[in-house]
Write an enzyme that holds these catalytic residues in place. Structure first.
Site, PDB file in Angstrom:
ATOM      1  N   ASP A   4     -26.117  25.197  94.870  1.00 46.40           N
ATOM      2  CA  ASP A   4     -26.020  25.868  93.445  1.00 46.40           C
ATOM      3  C   ASP A   4     -26.668  27.053  93.411  1.00 46.40           C
ATOM      4  O   ASP A   4     -27.977  27.363  93.215  1.00 46.40           O
ATOM      5  CB  ASP A   4     -26.654  24.747  92.513  1.00 46.40           C
ATOM      6  CG  ASP A   4     -25.804  23.694  92.197  1.00 46.40           C
ATOM      7  OD1 ASP A   4     -24.695  23.628  92.273  1.00 46.40           O
ATOM      8  OD2 ASP A   4     -26.351  22.548  92.569  1.00 46.40           O
ATOM      9  N   SER A  25     -29.555  14.809  91.427  1.00 45.40           N
ATOM     10  CA  SER A  25     -30.850  14.115  91.204  1.00 45.40           C
ATOM     11  C   SER A  25     -30.781  12.653  91.432  1.00 45.40           C
ATOM     12  O   SER A  25     -31.847  12.269  92.012  1.00 45.40           O
ATOM     13  CB  SER A  25     -31.457  14.268  89.644  1.00 45.40           C
ATOM     14  OG  SER A  25     -30.236  14.137  88.775  1.00 45.40           O
ATOM     15  N   MET A  36     -27.598  30.357  91.069  1.00 45.82           N
ATOM     16  CA  MET A  36     -27.302  30.603  89.475  1.00 45.82           C
ATOM     17  C   MET A  36     -27.904  31.913  89.210  1.00 45.82           C
ATOM     18  O   MET A  36     -29.173  32.177  89.820  1.00 45.82           O
ATOM     19  CB  MET A  36     -28.166  29.402  88.729  1.00 45.82           C
ATOM     20  CG  MET A  36     -27.737  28.163  88.886  1.00 45.82           C
ATOM     21  SD  MET A  36     -28.562  27.226  87.936  1.00 45.82           S
ATOM     22  CE  MET A  36     -27.855  25.242  88.321  1.00 45.82           C
ATOM     23  N   GLY A  73     -29.857  16.891  86.483  1.00 52.12           N
ATOM     24  CA  GLY A  73     -30.426  15.825  85.866  1.00 52.12           C
ATOM     25  C   GLY A  73     -29.922  15.655  84.439  1.00 52.12           C
ATOM     26  O   GLY A  73     -30.422  14.734  83.732  1.00 52.12           O
ATOM     27  N   ASP A 131     -18.918  17.443  89.426  1.00 50.14           N
ATOM     28  CA  ASP A 131     -20.143  18.017  89.524  1.00 50.14           C
ATOM     29  C   ASP A 131     -21.021  17.805  88.123  1.00 50.14           C
ATOM     30  O   ASP A 131     -20.615  18.259  87.236  1.00 50.14           O
ATOM     31  CB  ASP A 131     -20.309  19.417  89.988  1.00 50.14           C
ATOM     32  CG  ASP A 131     -21.564  20.090  90.224  1.00 50.14           C
ATOM     33  OD1 ASP A 131     -22.640  19.121  90.337  1.00 50.14           O
ATOM     34  OD2 ASP A 131     -21.586  21.119  90.470  1.00 50.14           O
ATOM     35  N   GLY A 143     -24.234  14.836  86.798  1.00 44.06           N
ATOM     36  CA  GLY A 143     -24.607  13.611  86.266  1.00 44.06           C
ATOM     37  C   GLY A 143     -23.989  12.282  87.169  1.00 44.06           C
ATOM     38  O   GLY A 143     -23.813  11.427  86.485  1.00 44.06           O
ATOM     39  N   MET A 150     -22.419  30.006  90.294  1.00 45.47           N
ATOM     40  CA  MET A 150     -22.654  30.229  88.831  1.00 45.47           C
ATOM     41  C   MET A 150     -23.104  31.377  88.419  1.00 45.47           C
ATOM     42  O   MET A 150     -24.071  31.635  88.057  1.00 45.47           O
ATOM     43  CB  MET A 150     -23.327  28.830  88.444  1.00 45.47           C
ATOM     44  CG  MET A 150     -22.791  27.667  88.210  1.00 45.47           C
ATOM     45  SD  MET A 150     -23.898  26.187  88.246  1.00 45.47           S
ATOM     46  CE  MET A 150     -24.430  26.071  89.968  1.00 45.47           C
ATOM     47  N   SER A 175     -26.267  17.973  96.132  1.00 37.29           N
ATOM     48  CA  SER A 175     -26.684  19.221  95.644  1.00 37.29           C
ATOM     49  C   SER A 175     -28.358  19.379  95.878  1.00 37.29           C
ATOM     50  O   SER A 175     -29.043  18.684  95.445  1.00 37.29           O
ATOM     51  CB  SER A 175     -26.493  19.206  94.218  1.00 37.29           C
ATOM     52  OG  SER A 175     -27.494  20.309  93.545  1.00 37.29           O
ATOM     53  N   GLY A 196     -26.083  24.606  84.975  1.00 43.35           N
ATOM     54  CA  GLY A 196     -27.037  25.156  84.774  1.00 43.35           C
ATOM     55  C   GLY A 196     -28.449  24.305  85.073  1.00 43.35           C
ATOM     56  O   GLY A 196     -29.535  24.949  85.527  1.00 43.35           O
ATOM     57  N   PHE A 197     -28.173  23.251  84.819  1.00 42.64           N
ATOM     58  CA  PHE A 197     -29.421  22.115  85.294  1.00 42.64           C
ATOM     59  C   PHE A 197     -29.082  21.002  85.881  1.00 42.64           C
ATOM     60  O   PHE A 197     -27.989  20.399  85.522  1.00 42.64           O
ATOM     61  CB  PHE A 197     -30.217  21.659  84.064  1.00 42.64           C
ATOM     62  CG  PHE A 197     -30.767  23.216  83.300  1.00 42.64           C
ATOM     63  CD1 PHE A 197     -31.963  23.803  83.585  1.00 42.64           C
ATOM     64  CD2 PHE A 197     -29.978  23.755  82.349  1.00 42.64           C
ATOM     65  CE1 PHE A 197     -32.337  24.731  83.098  1.00 42.64           C
ATOM     66  CE2 PHE A 197     -30.517  24.846  81.737  1.00 42.64           C
ATOM     67  CZ  PHE A 197     -31.566  25.593  82.291  1.00 42.64           C
ATOM     68  N   HIS A 202     -24.058  20.962  99.089  1.00 42.95           N
ATOM     69  CA  HIS A 202     -23.637  21.449  97.907  1.00 42.95           C
ATOM     70  C   HIS A 202     -24.644  22.488  97.568  1.00 42.95           C
ATOM     71  O   HIS A 202     -25.980  22.089  97.287  1.00 42.95           O
ATOM     72  CB  HIS A 202     -23.265  20.521  96.801  1.00 42.95           C
ATOM     73  CG  HIS A 202     -22.757  21.229  95.559  1.00 42.95           C
ATOM     74  ND1 HIS A 202     -21.401  21.456  95.194  1.00 42.95           N
ATOM     75  CD2 HIS A 202     -23.388  21.589  94.467  1.00 42.95           C
ATOM     76  CE1 HIS A 202     -21.404  22.023  93.937  1.00 42.95           C
ATOM     77  NE2 HIS A 202     -22.436  22.224  93.553  1.00 42.95           N
ATOM     78  N   HIS A 261     -21.531  26.684  95.409  1.00 44.52           N
ATOM     79  CA  HIS A 261     -21.153  26.783  93.823  1.00 44.52           C
ATOM     80  C   HIS A 261     -21.872  28.055  93.058  1.00 44.52           C
ATOM     81  O   HIS A 261     -22.973  27.931  92.822  1.00 44.52           O
ATOM     82  CB  HIS A 261     -21.607  25.540  93.339  1.00 44.52           C
ATOM     83  CG  HIS A 261     -21.343  25.389  91.984  1.00 44.52           C
ATOM     84  ND1 HIS A 261     -21.510  24.163  90.992  1.00 44.52           N
ATOM     85  CD2 HIS A 261     -20.430  26.010  91.060  1.00 44.52           C
ATOM     86  CE1 HIS A 261     -20.986  24.281  89.749  1.00 44.52           C
ATOM     87  NE2 HIS A 261     -20.339  25.429  89.897  1.00 44.52           N
ATOM     88  N   MET A 272     -16.632  20.336  86.225  1.00 46.40           N
ATOM     89  CA  MET A 272     -18.082  20.283  85.704  1.00 46.40           C
ATOM     90  C   MET A 272     -18.178  19.060  84.548  1.00 46.40           C
ATOM     91  O   MET A 272     -17.413  19.007  83.953  1.00 46.40           O
ATOM     92  CB  MET A 272     -18.321  21.648  85.058  1.00 46.40           C
ATOM     93  CG  MET A 272     -19.093  22.715  85.947  1.00 46.40           C
ATOM     94  SD  MET A 272     -20.217  22.610  87.290  1.00 46.40           S
ATOM     95  CE  MET A 272     -21.512  21.559  86.538  1.00 46.40           C
TER      96      MET A 272
HETATM   97  C1  DX5 Z   1     -25.480  21.990  87.598  1.00 50.72           C
HETATM   98  C2  DX5 Z   1     -25.114  21.911  88.964  1.00 50.72           C
HETATM   99  C3  DX5 Z   1     -25.015  20.582  89.668  1.00 50.72           C
HETATM  100  C4  DX5 Z   1     -26.206  19.943  89.683  1.00 50.72           C
HETATM  101  C5  DX5 Z   1     -26.208  18.241  90.126  1.00 50.72           C
HETATM  102  O1  DX5 Z   1     -25.121  23.118  87.102  1.00 50.72           O
HETATM  103  O2  DX5 Z   1     -23.949  22.614  89.394  1.00 50.72           O
HETATM  104  O3  DX5 Z   1     -24.661  20.688  91.036  1.00 50.72           O
HETATM  105  O4  DX5 Z   1     -27.240  20.289  90.445  1.00 50.72           O
HETATM  106  O5  DX5 Z   1     -27.036  17.886  89.674  1.00 50.72           O
HETATM  107  P1  DX5 Z   1     -27.154  16.355  88.873  1.00 50.72           P
HETATM  108  O6  DX5 Z   1     -26.446  15.433  89.843  1.00 50.72           O
HETATM  109  O7  DX5 Z   1     -28.592  15.990  88.864  1.00 50.72           O
HETATM  110  O8  DX5 Z   1     -26.487  16.459  87.500  1.00 50.72           O
HETATM  111 ZN    ZN Z   2     -23.018  22.272  91.541  1.00 47.56          ZN
END
Ligand code: DX5
Ligand code: ZN
Length: 216
Positions: free
Chosen positions: A33, A196, A35, A143, A173, A175, A66, A8, A140-141, A31, A64, A135
């Site tokens: 993201d 991350s 948002m 890390g 997707d 962590g 969101m 990502s 949203g974030f 990937h 993706h 998910m």
């Molecule tokens: C979160 C995203 C993920 C995220 C993954 O909303 O959809 O794709 O960037 O990042 P890590 O692997 O750090 O959770």
């Molecule tokens: Zn994602």
């Protein structure tokens, strides 16, 4: 079965976007993201930056989304280079109709579910999709910590897809790192999104190689 690694780029250094995309050249897909600050409490970027990422590589692009009202945006994101469009099931009233629209525009169709959304109501419609994204954090974030309880959804999907001989990929997707990817693999994912853990490691290519070693 080999598991695809999909970095990502949300956690990439955007001042060096070209180098950051080159650094993941050994991955299986990218990937991206998107948002909107409404569907999730964060804002990333829109179709123009997504298109720039697409132009930096020949890799498969999964976008993706969101965002609210994804049906108004799929055309723009397919024009921007999405090979697979992943929209959230929670964001639209008719996921199957949207999948058909995405297919008619020449892209692959996927839906994503947030941690609180059960997967069972969507199983009967799986054959209309190419991929499902589970998910394993609240979207949203980057890390955040991997939510192990979401692996039940992966197992349910794996069993249903195999029993019904469907051609549908399961994506996880959030962590995913050198530890949690083992759990995802055991539960039966086809694609692991890694943000991350790849971009904060200091050596994305080496981390991708380590992930592959763990999966081998
Ligand atoms: C979160 C995203 C993920 C995220 C993954 O909303 O959809 O794709 O960037 O990042 P890590 O692997 O750090 O959770
Ligand atoms: Zn994602």
């Amino acid at each position: 079965m080999t598991i695809m690694i999909a970095p990502s780029i949300l956690n990439a250094d955007f001042s060096r976007l070209g180098e950051e995309v080159t650094a993941i050249a050994t991955a299986d897909r990218v990937h991206v993201d998107i948002m909107d600050g409404h569907f999730v409490p964060n804002l990333s970027f829109g179709p123009d930056i997504a298109k720039t990422v697409d132009q930096l590589t020949d890799q498969h692009m999964e976008f993706h989304l969101m965002i609210e009202k994804p049906e108004l945006w799929v055309e723009r994101y397919i024009e921007a280079g999405a090979d697979t469009v992943i929209f959230h099931a929670e964001a639209t009233s008719d996921p199957v109709a949207l999948a058909h629209d995405i297919h008619a525009r020449g892209a692959r169709a996927a839906f994503a579910v947030k941690p609180g959304t059960p997967i069972e109501p969507y199983l009967k419609d799986l054959s209309d999709f190419d991929q499902v994204l589970v998910m394993s954090v609240e979207p949203g974030f980057g890390g955040q910590s991997f939510m192990t309880d979401q692996l039940d959804k992966v197992r349910t999907l794996r069993t249903y897809i195999d029993e019904n001989k469907l051609d549908v990929l399961v994506d996880i997707d959030g962590g995913v790192n050198l530890e949690t990817i083992k759990l995802a693999a055991e539960a039966g994912v086809d694609v692991a999104v890694v943000g991350s853990a790849i971009y904060k490691s200091g050596d994305p290519e080496a981390t991708i190689a380590q992930l592959r070693e763990i999966l081998a």
